[in-house]
Design an enzyme around this catalytic site. Structure first.
Site, PDB file in Angstrom:
ATOM      1  N   CYS A 186       0.674  -1.231   0.068  1.00 46.26           N
ATOM      2  CA  CYS A 186      -0.035  -0.009  -0.042  1.00 46.26           C
ATOM      3  C   CYS A 186       0.704   1.340   0.166  1.00 46.26           C
ATOM      4  O   CYS A 186       0.393   2.410  -0.459  1.00 46.26           O
ATOM      5  CB  CYS A 186      -1.092   0.062   1.008  1.00 46.26           C
ATOM      6  SG  CYS A 186      -0.198   0.331   2.660  1.00 46.26           S
ATOM      7  N   CYS A 218       6.908  43.815   1.726  1.00 44.54           N
ATOM      8  CA  CYS A 218       7.037  44.200   3.186  1.00 44.54           C
ATOM      9  C   CYS A 218       5.625  43.615   3.672  1.00 44.54           C
ATOM     10  O   CYS A 218       4.428  43.834   3.237  1.00 44.54           O
ATOM     11  CB  CYS A 218       6.948  45.697   3.260  1.00 44.54           C
ATOM     12  SG  CYS A 218       6.475  46.252   5.081  1.00 44.54           S
ATOM     13  N   CYS A 245      10.378  38.552  15.175  1.00 43.69           N
ATOM     14  CA  CYS A 245       9.022  38.836  15.056  1.00 43.69           C
ATOM     15  C   CYS A 245       7.936  37.898  14.624  1.00 43.69           C
ATOM     16  O   CYS A 245       6.961  37.957  14.979  1.00 43.69           O
ATOM     17  CB  CYS A 245       9.061  40.110  14.013  1.00 43.69           C
ATOM     18  SG  CYS A 245       9.523  41.663  14.264  1.00 43.69           S
ATOM     19  N   CYS A 295       9.876  46.613   4.744  1.00 44.05           N
ATOM     20  CA  CYS A 295      10.616  47.694   3.955  1.00 44.05           C
ATOM     21  C   CYS A 295      11.532  48.445   4.866  1.00 44.05           C
ATOM     22  O   CYS A 295      11.329  48.285   6.189  1.00 44.05           O
ATOM     23  CB  CYS A 295       9.620  48.543   3.213  1.00 44.05           C
ATOM     24  SG  CYS A 295       8.619  49.687   4.156  1.00 44.05           S
ATOM     25  N   CYS A 332       8.867  50.443   7.505  1.00 38.99           N
ATOM     26  CA  CYS A 332       8.323  49.584   8.275  1.00 38.99           C
ATOM     27  C   CYS A 332       9.364  49.067   9.474  1.00 38.99           C
ATOM     28  O   CYS A 332       8.927  48.737  10.548  1.00 38.99           O
ATOM     29  CB  CYS A 332       7.510  48.701   7.897  1.00 38.99           C
ATOM     30  SG  CYS A 332       6.314  49.546   6.679  1.00 38.99           S
ATOM     31  N   HIS A 341      10.413  48.119  14.934  1.00 32.49           N
ATOM     32  CA  HIS A 341      11.424  47.986  16.070  1.00 32.49           C
ATOM     33  C   HIS A 341      11.778  48.970  17.188  1.00 32.49           C
ATOM     34  O   HIS A 341      12.858  48.872  17.789  1.00 32.49           O
ATOM     35  CB  HIS A 341      12.815  47.290  15.202  1.00 32.49           C
ATOM     36  CG  HIS A 341      12.547  45.950  14.645  1.00 32.49           C
ATOM     37  ND1 HIS A 341      12.669  45.656  13.325  1.00 32.49           N
ATOM     38  CD2 HIS A 341      12.617  44.893  15.206  1.00 32.49           C
ATOM     39  CE1 HIS A 341      12.158  44.662  13.173  1.00 32.49           C
ATOM     40  NE2 HIS A 341      12.097  43.732  14.438  1.00 32.49           N
ATOM     41  N   HIS A 366      -1.642   1.720   6.995  1.00 25.37           N
ATOM     42  CA  HIS A 366      -2.324   1.449   5.775  1.00 25.37           C
ATOM     43  C   HIS A 366      -2.409   2.945   5.216  1.00 25.37           C
ATOM     44  O   HIS A 366      -2.746   3.834   5.905  1.00 25.37           O
ATOM     45  CB  HIS A 366      -3.258   0.669   6.020  1.00 25.37           C
ATOM     46  CG  HIS A 366      -4.015   0.790   4.557  1.00 25.37           C
ATOM     47  ND1 HIS A 366      -3.618  -0.233   3.784  1.00 25.37           N
ATOM     48  CD2 HIS A 366      -5.456   1.239   4.068  1.00 25.37           C
ATOM     49  CE1 HIS A 366      -4.352  -0.240   2.714  1.00 25.37           C
ATOM     50  NE2 HIS A 366      -5.339   0.466   2.817  1.00 25.37           N
TER      51      HIS A 366
HETATM   52 ZN    ZN Z   1      11.689  42.084  14.819  1.00 23.08          ZN
HETATM   53 ZN    ZN Z   2       6.803  48.549   4.721  1.00 24.27          ZN
END
Ligand code: ZN
Ligand code: ZN
Length: 694
Positions: free
Chosen positions: A356, A534, A548, A563, A566, A571, A613
């Site tokens: 099988c 992003c 993250c 990007c 961001c 952060h 199986h």
């Molecule tokens: Zn981070």
């Molecule tokens: Zn961004």
């Protein structure tokens, strides 16, 4: 135009669609042949009357005798005619059928043993431009009582394609005569033109046991029913030899306590009688042929059963050349044809002897996906080499006829190099690697870069995650991303096929009770050096942050790339101050506002396991509901020693309905209320198979 002088009736079947619009499977009569090798003639329509006339290229046709043409003309749709013709041994046996021959037909979705009663001409009387079709009039055989009985309801006329098996001729003649006498049937040839080439007359004489690979199964269903008077049986004699005979009497002989059988043996033996045992006569036969043994010493005659571990040798080289080029790959069954072509009992790949793992894997890889077709062309081994067996006897056969007998799979297994592949239950991933690497000689499907090192090749990817890293009911999408992030992996390139192994340990323990098999797998964020969006604004990402990943405010579990803007903003937050986002490398520099392409792969099969199986779910077309379920050992006929497995394919649109829901709905679904198919897909998945769509 110079015409060939030959004017005798020549029939043909169209094996390749021609420019003239004749479809494959059309049957016609050639009246002449041009010097260029084109056939001039006409093609028959439904009912056997001429539909159109013209020319057809000879190489697009295959010659037929009149008898073959008449039999095939009654087969519809036309595509089934070619299937039957390709099944060389079965078709030659059908062409040679005589009255009282035993056949098995597909009748009302069931397989039914029948006796040939007559060959019937169907359609208008033969006249120029008309070819009468030939059908079979059959009598049902009552296997319950092992006697022949006429049913009250008249059966329809069967076409040659309804006959799935032909029993060896001597199986019938060796049956006690009382059966046919009781019905008043006399054995005589059905009125017909015996026009088959020498092949079948030789076969008929040999009374071959293995007429056709499909045949073995039904003969068993006739012969392994419990032993009774009239059954053919075998007994191991005192000197260790196996003797064969027909049971003529069953009962408790004088002076014994158990049930005994009196057999009339095929051959004489010095210690045997002419039907007496002790002082009493129980039946009468030739001298030295009657053997009396306890009934428990008798077994059904194994010469008519599929012998374990032994592959029947091909009887004769096929007299009809195979219609398809060996290098041709039969395409998967088209979506609208799957329900009529693949669904049912004795469909798919027949399981046998711990196979099988192999059946389910092959079915998953090849039923609907063409991802591996191109790979056949690269291997250059001999005609009997393993890649040809795989392509011709398994993949093409599965797609063309919908059924692969256990013998073909065993032949393939025995060539896999290591003996244990033919005898033991193996892991599908082990088999896939062997198949792709050593049978098809293809490069690893996956090139995976680990921790920025050089890319490593692999054929499958094993998901490795901690239970708390993902949701209680994760999707394959989440699992793949988490597996890649936690081990710092990236795909070097977009794979053509991605086989993902679910997180389980061995066959029993699974990390998650339920896993949602994502129908689309977006691998964009797991690609090395590919432009990514992003996570927050959708612009070209330049940083990736592993820390993250599980942030509960930012869709935990989702891969995070940002990007520059961001990345800075995310952060700034005190809880993320310690993060160390990594700069992404992007191969080609893209303008910041360019739309970024996402890379998705489609789920085409799910391999499942439950109590050791393996079974398989396959998506057979673009329609979301186009799902089938396959089990190579769904049922069994007969006992452990003498039986055979019945592979089954079921349609399961409910699986598609389930998968069309949102992940939220799927993860909270109550599986105890779901259909069995949905439950198995959700709870038992072992491997999910994806392919590129573009
Ligand atoms: Zn981070
Ligand atoms: Zn961004």
């Amino acid at each position: 135009m110079e015409l060939n002088e030959e004017r005798q009736e020549r029939y043909f079947i169209v094996v390749r669609s021609s420019k003239k619009g004749l479809s494959r499977g059309s049957i016609g009569r050639a009246d002449a042949e041009t010097a260029a090798g084109d056939l001039i003639g006409m093609v028959y329509g439904g009912g056997g009357s001429a539909k159109s006339s013209g020319t057809v290229k000879k190489q697009d046709t295959h010659p037929l005798t009149r008898h073959q043409a008449q039999l095939l003309l009654f087969v519809s749709p036309a595509s089934r005619r070619l299937e039957l013709l390709c099944n060389v041994q079965l078709f030659s046996a059908i062409c040679a059928l005589a009255q009282d021959d035993l056949v098995v037909v597909k009748h009302k979705k069931d397989f039914q043993p029948c006796l040939v009663k007559n060959l019937i001409h169907i359609g208008k009387k033969d006249k120029p431009g008309v070819l009468q079709m030939l059908g079979f009039e059959l009598d049902l055989v009552d296997t319950q009582h092992d006697i022949l009985s006429k049913t009250t309801a008249p059966l329809p006329f069967f076409s040659a394609a309804d006959i799935v098996q032909v029993a060896p001729s001597h199986l019938n003649t060796r049956r006690p005569l009382r059966d046919s006498i009781a019905l008043g049937l006399k054995r005589k040839a059905v009125s017909r033109i015996n026009s088959m080439p020498a092949l079948n007359s030789r076969n008929a004489k040999k009374g071959s046991i293995f007429l056709n690979t499909d045949v073995s199964s039904s003969i068993q269903s006739l012969s392994h029913s419990s032993l009774e008077v009239g059954s053919m049986a075998e007994v191991i004699s005192l000197n260790g030899l196996t003797v064969f005979g027909v049971i003529r009497w069953i009962g408790v002989p004088e002076g014994k306590k158990n049930c005994w059988a009196g057999l009339e043996l095929d051959n004489e033996a010095t210690t045997c009688s002419d039907g007496t045992f002790g002082t009493k006569r129980y039946f009468t036969c030739e001298g030295n042929k009657a053997l009396f043994v306890p009934l428990t010493n008798c077994k059904p005659d194994s010469r008519f059963l599929f012998i374990q571990n032994e592959i029947p040798k091909p009887l004769e080289p096929p007299s009809v050349t195979l219609l398809e080029d060996l290098n041709e790959d039969i395409p998967p069954v088209a979506e609208p044809d799957v329900l009529s072509h693949l669904i049912g009992r004795m469909r798919g790949i027949q399981g046998h002897f711990n196979s099988c793992y192999l059946d389910a894997t092959l079915f998953s890889l090849f039923t609907s996906s063409v991802a591996f077709n191109r790979m056949f062309n690269r291997s250059a081994d001999s005609e009997e080499g393993i890649s040809h067996i795989l392509r011709r006897d398994i993949v093409n056969r599965l797609r063309r006829t919908g059924f692969v007998p256990a013998e073909s799979v065993m032949k393939f297994r025995k060539q896999l190099g290591c003996k244990s592949f033919a005898t033991e239950e193996k892991d599908p991933e082990e088999f896939i690697t062997l198949l792709l690497k050593h049978v098809l000689h293809i490069e690893p499907l996956l090139k995976i870069r680990s921790c920025g090192d050089l890319a490593q090749g692999a054929y499958t990817h094993q998901i490795i995650v901690e239970k708390n890293q993902v949701r209680a009911v994760p999707s394959v999408q989440q699992l793949l991303e988490m597996s890649f992030v936690s081990s710092d992996l990236k795909f070097e390139e977009i794979p053509s096929c991605l086989i993902v192994q679910m997180p389980r340990f061995g066959k029993k323990f699974k990390l998650f009770p339920k896993i949602i098999p994502s129908t689309e797998l977006d691998i964009t964020d797991t690609l090395h050096c590919f432009p990514r969006e992003c996570f927050l604004c959708g612009h070209l990402a330049e940083y990736e942050c592993v820390q993250c990943l599980m942030d509960h405010k930012l869709q935990p579990g989702k891969i995070k790339q940002y990007c520059t803007t961001c990345n800075t903003q995310v952060h700034i937050h005190p809880s993320r101050k310690e993060h160390t986002p990594q700069k992404l490398i992007v191969k080609d520099h893209l303008p910041e506002d360019a739309p970024l392409q996402r890379h998705q792969m489609q789920l085409f099969a799910v391999l499942c396991i439950n109590t050791s199986h393996y079974v398989s779910f396959v998506k057979y077309g673009p329609n979301p509901r186009s799902w089938i379920f396959f089990d190579s050992m769904a049922d069994r006929c007969g006992d452990d020693n003498n039986g055979y497995n019945v592979p089954v394919i079921r349609s399961c649109p409910e699986v598609g309905d389930f998968l069309s829901q949102s992940e939220e709905e799927m993860s909270t679904a109550d599986v105890s209320q779901s259909s069995e198919m949905v439950r198995r897909l959700l709870c038992d998945s072992y491997m999910c198979l994806y392919q590129r769509t573009e």
